[in-house]
Design a protein around this motif. Structure first.
Motif, short mmCIF file in Angstrom:
data_model
loop_
_atom_site.label_atom_id
_atom_site.label_comp_id
_atom_site.label_asym_id
_atom_site.label_seq_id
_atom_site.Cartn_x
_atom_site.Cartn_y
_atom_site.Cartn_z
N GLY A 314 0.76 -1.14 -0.19
CA GLY A 314 0.06 0.14 -0.20
C GLY A 314 0.70 1.34 -0.28
N LEU A 315 2.12 1.37 1.05
CA LEU A 315 2.35 2.53 0.46
C LEU A 315 3.54 2.46 -0.61
CD1 LEU A 315 4.52 3.93 2.54
CD2 LEU A 315 6.28 2.61 2.79
N VAL A 316 4.27 2.09 -1.38
CA VAL A 316 4.86 1.92 -2.61
C VAL A 316 3.49 2.30 -3.71
CG1 VAL A 316 5.37 0.54 -4.30
CG2 VAL A 316 5.82 -0.01 -1.94
N ALA A 317 2.33 1.73 -3.41
CA ALA A 317 0.94 2.09 -4.35
C ALA A 317 1.14 3.82 -4.39
CB ALA A 317 -0.13 0.72 -4.22
N MET A 318 1.00 4.73 -2.99
CA MET A 318 0.17 5.28 -2.28
C MET A 318 1.71 6.29 -3.41
SD MET A 318 0.91 7.38 1.40
CE MET A 318 -0.30 6.20 2.42
N MET A 319 3.09 6.17 -3.20
CA MET A 319 3.92 6.57 -2.94
C MET A 319 3.76 6.70 -4.52
SD MET A 319 6.87 6.35 -0.69
CE MET A 319 8.36 7.45 -1.17
N VAL A 320 3.76 5.64 -5.27
CA VAL A 320 4.11 5.42 -7.38
C VAL A 320 2.91 6.96 -7.37
CG1 VAL A 320 3.80 4.47 -8.84
CG2 VAL A 320 5.13 3.39 -7.05
N ASP A 321 1.90 6.45 -7.32
CA ASP A 321 0.55 7.67 -7.36
C ASP A 321 0.66 8.80 -7.53
OD1 ASP A 321 -0.59 4.75 -8.20
OD2 ASP A 321 -2.16 4.47 -6.69
N HIS A 322 1.07 9.35 -6.37
CA HIS A 322 1.49 10.53 -6.37
C HIS A 322 2.31 11.16 -7.39
CE1 HIS A 322 3.93 13.69 -4.87
NE2 HIS A 322 2.62 14.14 -3.61
N ASP A 323 2.99 10.05 -7.26
CA ASP A 323 4.17 10.31 -8.34
C ASP A 323 3.94 10.27 -9.85
OD1 ASP A 323 6.27 12.23 -6.08
OD2 ASP A 323 7.42 9.63 -5.78
N MET A 324 3.47 9.49 -10.12
CA MET A 324 2.97 9.96 -11.54
C MET A 324 2.09 10.79 -11.79
SD MET A 324 3.48 7.17 -13.68
CE MET A 324 2.07 7.36 -14.62
N GLU A 325 1.54 10.83 -10.88
CA GLU A 325 0.23 12.83 -11.46
C GLU A 325 1.59 14.12 -11.45
OE1 GLU A 325 -2.72 13.55 -8.24
OE2 GLU A 325 -2.70 11.78 -7.78
N GLN A 326 2.26 13.51 -10.46
CA GLN A 326 3.83 15.22 -10.63
C GLN A 326 4.18 15.01 -11.93
OE1 GLN A 326 6.09 15.89 -7.05
NE2 GLN A 326 7.86 16.65 -8.40
N ALA A 327 4.24 13.60 -12.16
CA ALA A 327 5.02 13.76 -13.78
C ALA A 327 4.70 13.71 -14.76
CB ALA A 327 5.50 12.00 -13.83
N GLU A 328 2.40 13.73 -14.87
CA GLU A 328 1.94 13.84 -15.08
C GLU A 328 1.88 14.96 -15.96
OE1 GLU A 328 -1.22 11.93 -14.13
OE2 GLU A 328 -0.82 9.84 -15.44
N ARG A 329 1.97 15.92 -14.82
CA ARG A 329 1.95 17.56 -14.29
C ARG A 329 2.97 18.24 -15.46
NH1 ARG A 329 -0.59 16.91 -9.73
NH2 ARG A 329 2.16 16.63 -8.23
N GLU A 330 4.36 17.56 -15.25
CA GLU A 330 5.69 17.76 -15.19
C GLU A 330 5.52 17.61 -17.27
OE1 GLU A 330 9.83 16.56 -15.45
OE2 GLU A 330 8.59 16.09 -13.61
N LYS A 331 5.17 16.44 -17.32
CA LYS A 331 4.67 15.87 -18.88
C LYS A 331 4.31 17.50 -19.55
CE LYS A 331 4.69 12.56 -22.65
NZ LYS A 331 3.82 13.35 -23.30
N LEU A 332 2.98 17.24 -19.02
CA LEU A 332 2.09 18.58 -19.91
C LEU A 332 2.80 19.94 -20.31
CD1 LEU A 332 -1.71 18.59 -17.79
CD2 LEU A 332 -1.10 17.76 -20.23
N LEU A 333 3.50 20.48 -19.32
CA LEU A 333 4.66 21.49 -19.37
C LEU A 333 5.78 21.00 -20.60
CD1 LEU A 333 5.34 22.40 -15.52
CD2 LEU A 333 3.62 23.41 -17.92
N VAL A 334 6.32 19.98 -20.58
CA VAL A 334 7.54 19.86 -21.61
C VAL A 334 6.96 19.47 -22.92
CG1 VAL A 334 8.92 17.62 -22.04
CG2 VAL A 334 8.68 18.67 -19.78
N ASP A 335 5.42 18.75 -22.77
CA ASP A 335 4.99 19.55 -24.12
C ASP A 335 4.06 20.72 -24.74
OD1 ASP A 335 4.92 16.14 -24.20
OD2 ASP A 335 3.01 16.55 -24.01
N ALA A 336 4.61 21.57 -23.54
CA ALA A 336 3.54 22.83 -24.17
C ALA A 336 4.55 23.91 -24.60
CB ALA A 336 3.02 23.36 -23.16
N GLY A 337 5.95 23.00 -24.67
CA GLY A 337 7.24 23.82 -25.07
C GLY A 337 8.53 24.33 -23.67
N HIS A 338 7.56 23.69 -22.33
CA HIS A 338 8.59 24.36 -21.51
C HIS A 338 9.34 23.81 -20.84
CE1 HIS A 338 5.33 27.89 -21.12
NE2 HIS A 338 4.20 26.77 -21.10
N LYS A 339 10.33 24.02 -20.61
CA LYS A 339 11.93 23.66 -20.22
C LYS A 339 11.34 23.44 -18.70
CE LYS A 339 16.96 23.16 -19.70
NZ LYS A 339 18.39 23.73 -19.20
#
Length: 348
Positions: A314-339
């Protein structure tokens, strides 16, 4: 209304503890270090403007290296409970900065106890203290480790924590101060610092899954740790100070998993094979390794009626799910041309 003072309130444990105590209707005061950049992200959602009549979280500039400042804060706050969570808590960094680590973690604890002792003598008040210990104090001692296991510390951080533990025992016995030692085994969460191995893994999982990162470099994959959820562990800190008498408690899940097992569980959670992405880098090995930490929390279960709620999976899943969301936000910015700069990347 009870007042609590927390050193290290901006860290993982401090943030969870502050939230826990606010829900218990405490007035919470935290000591923070002055920095050129904001370092309160973990507690920003709890903070209210001090002009708000309903505000119950207050921050004070101070440091465990400054005994005079600690005394001033004690006089201003007049706390009922103190939770000493402040530390330079990264084991590998303690080999690079042993003197600083010893000063803050070991001598800093002594400064706090001395400040409290003087305050008690002059104010005739009653304060209960929680001293944060660490499973690293057991070091190379054979598992399972419990309250009576002899300490065999293997790092400047661990040695400094052992000093803090014995300062607590000595002040408890010499001056009749209520000081409880909590010997907490590894406890993780989405709030864990990104240079700690568990969070380093889960951050990398999200970034690799979304094509933002190619490789993850790690050290010893065979080290075994007793990993729990930090949100569970702050409850038992509080329970120690509600107990009828001060004591020492091991806080753990009672099961150990290797770094390799954590890696595998994290990558499997997003459908990846970690062996395709992980490489070993000798710079992440410690000069003296700690191979196997496994706690026996039976005393805390019996005397404090506490047991962990979140499982390893449960701990591993909680942390991965949180960091997947963080990576998704990061990818939106990268795809929009932001560094997008990865936070803390310069620290490995």
């Amino acid at each position: 209304m009870k007042k609590a003072l927390i050193t290290g309130i901006t860290g993982q444990d401090g943030a969870y503890l502050a939230e826990f105590l606010l829900k218990k209707d405490y007035e919470v005061h935290g000591i923070i270090r002055r920095a050129s950049m904001f370092n309160t992200q973990r507690i920003d959602h709890l903070y209210r403007d001090p002009h708000d009549p309903n505000a119950r979280l207050f921050l004070h500039y101070g440091d465990l290296s400054d005994g005079t400042g600690l005394r001033r804060i004690l006089e201003a706050v007049q706390p009922d409970e103190i939770y000493n969570l402040g530390a330079q808590s990264h084991v590998k960094v303690s080999f690079d900065q042993p003197e600083y680590t010893a000063d803050v973690v070991g001598t800093g604890t002594l400064r706090l106890f001395e400040a409290v002792r003087d305050h008690l003598k002059n104010s005739n008040s009653d304060i209960r203290l929680y001293q944060a210990g660490s499973s690293e104090m057991f070091g190379s001692a054979a598992p399972p480790q419990l309250e009576t296991t002899a300490f065999e510390p293997r790092s400047p951080y661990a040695i400094s924590k052992v000093a803090g533990y014995w300062f607590a025992r000595n002040y408890r016995e010499a001056y009749d101060m209520f000081i409880a030692n909590g010997i907490l085994f590894n406890h993780e969460s989405p709030l864990r610092g990104e240079t700690f191995v568990t969070r380093k893994i889960t951050r990398a999982v999200g970034r690799i899954k979304l094509g933002l990162q190619d490789k993850l470099f790690l050290g010893n994959l065979d080290a075994k740790r007793d990993w729990g959820f930090a949100g569970d562990y702050v409850e038992v800190m509080w329970k120690m100070l509600q107990h009828s008498e001060p004591d020492d408690f091991v806080v753990a899940t009672g099961e150990a998993h290797s770094v390799r097992e954590f890696l595998e569980a994290a990558f499997i959670h997003v459908g990846l094979d970690f062996e395709k992405y992980v490489e070993i880098d000798q710079r992440y090995f410690r000069p003296t390794e700690v191979d196997h930490l496994l706690g026996n929390p039976s005393k805390a279960a019996e005397k404090l009626s506490w047991k962990p709620k979140v499982s390893f999976q449960g701990l591993v899943a909680m942390m991965v799910d949180h960091d997947m969301e963080q990576a998704e936000r990061e990818k939106l910015l990268v795809d929009a041309g932001h560094k997008v700069g990865q936070e803390g990347v310069a620290n490995g």
